[in-house]
Design a protein around this motif. Structure first.
Motif, short mmCIF file in Angstrom:
data_model
loop_
_atom_site.label_atom_id
_atom_site.label_comp_id
_atom_site.label_asym_id
_atom_site.label_seq_id
_atom_site.Cartn_x
_atom_site.Cartn_y
_atom_site.Cartn_z
N ILE A 1 0.83 -1.19 0.00
CA ILE A 1 0.00 0.00 0.00
C ILE A 1 0.87 1.25 0.00
CG2 ILE A 1 -1.66 1.35 1.33
CD1 ILE A 1 -2.71 -1.30 2.42
N ARG A 2 0.57 2.18 -0.90
CA ARG A 2 1.28 3.45 -0.95
C ARG A 2 0.24 4.55 -0.80
NH1 ARG A 2 2.18 7.11 -4.92
NH2 ARG A 2 1.22 5.73 -6.46
N HIS A 3 0.50 5.47 0.14
CA HIS A 3 -0.50 6.50 0.37
C HIS A 3 0.16 7.77 0.85
CE1 HIS A 3 -4.39 8.22 1.20
NE2 HIS A 3 -3.94 8.61 2.36
N VAL A 4 -0.31 8.91 0.34
CA VAL A 4 0.16 10.22 0.79
C VAL A 4 -1.03 10.97 1.35
CG1 VAL A 4 1.24 12.39 0.08
CG2 VAL A 4 1.94 10.24 -1.00
N ASP A 5 -0.98 11.26 2.65
CA ASP A 5 -2.14 11.85 3.32
C ASP A 5 -2.59 13.15 2.67
OD1 ASP A 5 -2.46 9.84 5.16
OD2 ASP A 5 -1.20 10.78 6.68
N ALA A 6 -1.65 13.93 2.18
CA ALA A 6 -2.00 15.22 1.60
C ALA A 6 -2.92 15.07 0.40
CB ALA A 6 -0.73 15.97 1.18
N GLN A 7 -2.94 13.91 -0.23
CA GLN A 7 -3.75 13.68 -1.41
C GLN A 7 -5.05 12.95 -1.10
OE1 GLN A 7 -2.97 14.79 -4.52
NE2 GLN A 7 -1.19 15.80 -3.63
N ALA A 8 -5.29 12.60 0.16
CA ALA A 8 -6.45 11.77 0.51
C ALA A 8 -7.76 12.43 0.13
CB ALA A 8 -6.43 11.46 2.01
N GLY B 1 0.28 9.63 15.82
CA GLY B 1 1.31 8.76 15.25
C GLY B 1 0.76 7.52 14.57
N ILE B 2 -0.50 7.57 14.17
CA ILE B 2 -1.12 6.42 13.51
C ILE B 2 -0.92 6.55 12.01
CG2 ILE B 2 -3.27 5.16 13.11
CD1 ILE B 2 -4.25 6.17 15.81
N GLN B 3 -0.14 5.63 11.45
CA GLN B 3 0.14 5.64 10.02
C GLN B 3 -0.69 4.56 9.35
OE1 GLN B 3 2.13 7.99 8.59
NE2 GLN B 3 2.24 8.86 10.66
N GLY B 4 -1.42 4.95 8.31
CA GLY B 4 -2.25 3.97 7.64
C GLY B 4 -2.72 4.47 6.30
N MET B 5 -3.93 4.09 5.91
CA MET B 5 -4.45 4.45 4.59
C MET B 5 -5.94 4.72 4.65
SD MET B 5 -4.89 0.79 2.63
CE MET B 5 -6.08 1.50 1.49
N TRP B 6 -6.40 5.59 3.76
CA TRP B 6 -7.82 5.82 3.58
C TRP B 6 -8.36 4.90 2.50
CZ3 TRP B 6 -11.20 8.21 6.52
CH2 TRP B 6 -10.78 9.24 7.38
#
Length: 250
Positions: free
Chosen positions: A22-29, A154-159
């Motif tokens: 999984i690859r995710h960038v929060d700024a683009q969510a 500090g929770i790193q994950g994905m939408w």
């Protein structure tokens, strides 16, 4: 959310986090969510259902119910859930903490914290379920706020964002659902990398440079999944679209 389905979602996330699928960038969510919803709208009737779901690693609980409960209570407070109030429902069963709260426009937010059997880690799932009539700008604002709160913890994950509803009557798919699916793929400026078809279900996994979030399926990158399923009782086609994947029944 059933216990079995919670474990499936957590399992998908564990694979993504630890094997790099999984690859995710929060700024683009928010941009991904807005694109998914805006393109889907013309293809659906008005009874659609929208789901926003964030899944991520949340420290260690060692599979101990008391630690899961403590982690769940701490996170729910940080996210603005006020424990034991009249509009909330809290439960702890088999290492899974769940709290639900109603928000504006008939939407329901659910926080689940779980420690899978045999693991020391805790995983958090924040899910919002809203009717298609909800103000999408408010849903996107909620997503942005929750992203900031989770990042602070500090929770790193994905939408994972999904929309589901009956296919629009104005677009005929009774004769050729594959053509309808192809039209949607083009609307998302995508290319089909995987397909599934049977008598009542047609689905496509799509790569599209318009989206930031992605998941790898084998050697293929997937940004969007689209599925059509024929309800043999009503005769209507149910349309489900998700980014980066569909994690609900279709």
């Amino acid at each position: 959310m059933s216990k079995r389905w919670t474990q499936i979602i957590i399992g998908i996330t564990i694979l993504g986090l630890f094997f790099g699928w999984i690859r995710h960038v929060d700024a683009q969510a928010e941009q991904d969510a807005q694109l998914l919803l805006s393109v889907a709208k013309p293809y659906m009737q008005s009874n659609e259902h929208i789901t926003f779901k964030y899944t991520g690693y949340f420290g260690t609980c060692d599979g101990v119910d008391a630690k899961v409960m403590d982690a769940g209570e701490r996170l729910s407070n940080k996210l603005g859930f006020q424990s034991h109030t009249s509009n909330e429902s809290i439960s702890l069963k088999s290492g899974i903490y769940t709290v639900k709260s109603e928000v504006a426009e008939s939407a329901v937010v659910t926080l689940t914290v779980a420690s899978p059997v045999g693991q020391s880690a805790c995983y958090a799932v924040v899910r919002l379920d809203a009717p298609g009539s909800a103000d999408q700008s408010q849903l996107l604002k909620w997503q942005e706020q929750v992203t900031a709160q989770l990042t602070e913890q500090g929770i790193q994950g994905m939408w994972n964002v999904m929309i589901q509803g009956n296919a629009a009557e104005a677009i005929s798919i009774s004769n050729d659902p594959k053509e309808f699916l192809s039209e949607l793929v083009q609307a998302y400026k995508g290319k089909v990398v995987e397909r599934y078809e049977d008598g009542t279900t047609f689905s496509a996994s799509v790569v599209s440079s318009e989206f930031e979030a992605s998941i790898r399926s084998g050697s293929q990158k997937v940004n969007v999944q689209i599925a059509l399923h024929l309800d043999t009782t009503s005769g209507l086609w149910r349309l489900t679209i998700g980014t980066p994947i569909i994690t609900m029944e279709y």
